[in-house]
Design a protein around this motif. Structure first.
Motif, PDB file in Angstrom:
ATOM      1  N   LYS A  39       3.581  -4.463  17.189  1.00  0.00           N
ATOM      2  CA  LYS A  39       3.583  -5.487  16.150  1.00  0.00           C
ATOM      3  C   LYS A  39       3.086  -6.817  16.703  1.00  0.00           C
ATOM      4  CE  LYS A  39       6.440  -7.382  12.506  1.00  0.00           C
ATOM      5  NZ  LYS A  39       7.726  -7.277  11.821  1.00  0.00           N
ATOM      6  N   GLU A  40       3.525  -7.150  17.904  1.00  0.00           N
ATOM      7  CA  GLU A  40       3.135  -8.419  18.507  1.00  0.00           C
ATOM      8  C   GLU A  40       1.626  -8.504  18.722  1.00  0.00           C
ATOM      9  OE1 GLU A  40       3.878 -10.953  22.604  1.00  0.00           O
ATOM     10  OE2 GLU A  40       5.363  -9.462  22.004  1.00  0.00           O
ATOM     11  N   ILE A  41       1.010  -7.451  19.269  1.00  0.00           N
ATOM     12  CA  ILE A  41      -0.432  -7.536  19.536  1.00  0.00           C
ATOM     13  C   ILE A  41      -1.242  -7.432  18.246  1.00  0.00           C
ATOM     14  CG2 ILE A  41      -0.826  -5.105  20.100  1.00  0.00           C
ATOM     15  CD1 ILE A  41      -2.709  -6.490  22.393  1.00  0.00           C
ATOM     16  N   ILE A  42      -0.808  -6.624  17.302  1.00  0.00           N
ATOM     17  CA  ILE A  42      -1.536  -6.486  16.044  1.00  0.00           C
ATOM     18  C   ILE A  42      -1.494  -7.785  15.242  1.00  0.00           C
ATOM     19  CG2 ILE A  42      -1.467  -5.334  13.783  1.00  0.00           C
ATOM     20  CD1 ILE A  42      -0.779  -2.728  15.361  1.00  0.00           C
ATOM     21  N   ASN A  43      -0.362  -8.474  15.297  1.00  0.00           N
ATOM     22  CA  ASN A  43      -0.199  -9.705  14.523  1.00  0.00           C
ATOM     23  C   ASN A  43      -0.517 -10.970  15.313  1.00  0.00           C
ATOM     24  OD1 ASN A  43       0.587  -8.316  12.210  1.00  0.00           O
ATOM     25  ND2 ASN A  43       2.729  -8.313  12.821  1.00  0.00           N
ATOM     26  N   ALA A  44      -0.998 -10.842  16.533  1.00  0.00           N
ATOM     27  CA  ALA A  44      -1.313 -12.027  17.338  1.00  0.00           C
ATOM     28  C   ALA A  44      -2.350 -12.889  16.633  1.00  0.00           C
ATOM     29  CB  ALA A  44      -1.816 -11.605  18.720  1.00  0.00           C
TER      30      ALA A  44
ATOM     31  N   THR B 159       3.538  -1.148   9.665  1.00  0.00           N
ATOM     32  CA  THR B 159       4.857  -0.540   9.462  1.00  0.00           C
ATOM     33  C   THR B 159       5.274   0.102  10.772  1.00  0.00           C
ATOM     34  OG1 THR B 159       4.084   1.667   8.794  1.00  0.00           O
ATOM     35  CG2 THR B 159       4.332   0.013   7.026  1.00  0.00           C
ATOM     36  N   ASP B 160       6.560   0.249  10.971  1.00  0.00           N
ATOM     37  CA  ASP B 160       7.055   0.888  12.189  1.00  0.00           C
ATOM     38  C   ASP B 160       6.543   2.319  12.305  1.00  0.00           C
ATOM     39  OD1 ASP B 160       8.419  -1.488  12.544  1.00  0.00           O
ATOM     40  OD2 ASP B 160      10.429  -0.615  12.395  1.00  0.00           O
ATOM     41  N   GLY B 161       6.509   3.037  11.183  1.00  0.00           N
ATOM     42  CA  GLY B 161       6.031   4.422  11.200  1.00  0.00           C
ATOM     43  C   GLY B 161       4.573   4.521  11.621  1.00  0.00           C
ATOM     44  N   ARG B 162       3.751   3.612  11.143  1.00  0.00           N
ATOM     45  CA  ARG B 162       2.338   3.598  11.540  1.00  0.00           C
ATOM     46  C   ARG B 162       2.216   3.264  13.025  1.00  0.00           C
ATOM     47  NH1 ARG B 162       0.284   0.467   6.130  1.00  0.00           N
ATOM     48  NH2 ARG B 162       0.815   2.189   4.745  1.00  0.00           N
ATOM     49  N   ALA B 163       3.022   2.322  13.485  1.00  0.00           N
ATOM     50  CA  ALA B 163       2.989   1.979  14.907  1.00  0.00           C
ATOM     51  C   ALA B 163       3.337   3.192  15.755  1.00  0.00           C
ATOM     52  CB  ALA B 163       3.952   0.827  15.197  1.00  0.00           C
TER      53      ALA B 163
ATOM     54  N   ASP C   9       0.827  -1.207   0.000  1.00  0.00           N
ATOM     55  CA  ASP C   9       0.000   0.000   0.000  1.00  0.00           C
ATOM     56  C   ASP C   9       0.862   1.259   0.000  1.00  0.00           C
ATOM     57  OD1 ASP C   9       1.017   0.065   2.544  1.00  0.00           O
ATOM     58  OD2 ASP C   9      -0.908   0.248   3.554  1.00  0.00           O
ATOM     59  N   GLY C  10       2.120   1.122  -0.305  1.00  0.00           N
ATOM     60  CA  GLY C  10       3.009   2.274  -0.370  1.00  0.00           C
ATOM     61  C   GLY C  10       3.737   2.562   0.928  1.00  0.00           C
ATOM     62  N   GLY C  11       3.270   2.013   2.050  1.00  0.00           N
ATOM     63  CA  GLY C  11       3.956   2.158   3.328  1.00  0.00           C
ATOM     64  C   GLY C  11       3.897   3.540   3.951  1.00  0.00           C
ATOM     65  N   THR C  12       3.033   4.408   3.479  1.00  0.00           N
ATOM     66  CA  THR C  12       2.925   5.759   4.023  1.00  0.00           C
ATOM     67  C   THR C  12       2.461   5.712   5.477  1.00  0.00           C
ATOM     68  OG1 THR C  12       2.286   6.456   1.818  1.00  0.00           O
ATOM     69  CG2 THR C  12       1.994   8.044   3.577  1.00  0.00           C
TER      70      THR C  12
END
Length: 137
Positions: A112-117, A56-60, A23-26
């Motif tokens: 990342k851990e909770i979103i991807n659980a 993405t790290d930036g979104r987090a 999605d472009g990673g914005t």
């Protein structure tokens, strides 16, 4: 809790041949929208749900800023990862896996851990797991 939407519409590119979604990673390509059924999952008055095309790290980091702002007016904020399909109508209720940390300790890896659980890992005999990360001031 205020609603958050992307500053513009972003195209989603899906390559079925190699299974890649882009999605472009914005950093602003996510939404936090009102969640009216928050009382089905926890004893909170307000809730938002996250629409996140890709992590993405930036979104987090942006979501972490949102949580910090919310903690200026609340004692705690809970991040939940749940299965929304009412799976417990026929089976046992889901396992709740909850942990608590101070906001200053929250990292991108925690997000990342909770979103991807994985809600349906089948370790629990076809009972889903719901995850809650409680963030306190």
């Amino acid at each position: 809790m205020p609603e958050v939407r992307p500053s513009q519409d972003y195209l989603l590119h899906i390559n079925l041949d190699n299974g890649i979604i882009s999605d472009g990673g914005t950093d602003d390509n996510y939404s936090l929208l009102p969640f009216d059924e928050v009382d089905l999952y926890c004893n909170k008055k307000y809730g938002v749900y996250l629409e996140l095309p890709q992590f993405t790290d930036g979104r987090a980091r942006k979501i972490m800023e949102y949580i910090r702002a919310a903690l200026l007016q609340a004692d705690c904020v809970e991040i939940w990862n749940v299965w929304l399909m009412g799976c417990w109508e026929y089976d046992d209720r889901p396992y709740i896996r909850k942990s608590t940390i101070h906001m200053e300790e929250l990292t991108v890896d925690d997000m990342k851990e909770i979103i991807n659980a994985e809600n349906w890992d089948n370790k629990d005999k076809n009972r889903p797991s719901f995850y809650c990360l409680e963030l306190i001031r």
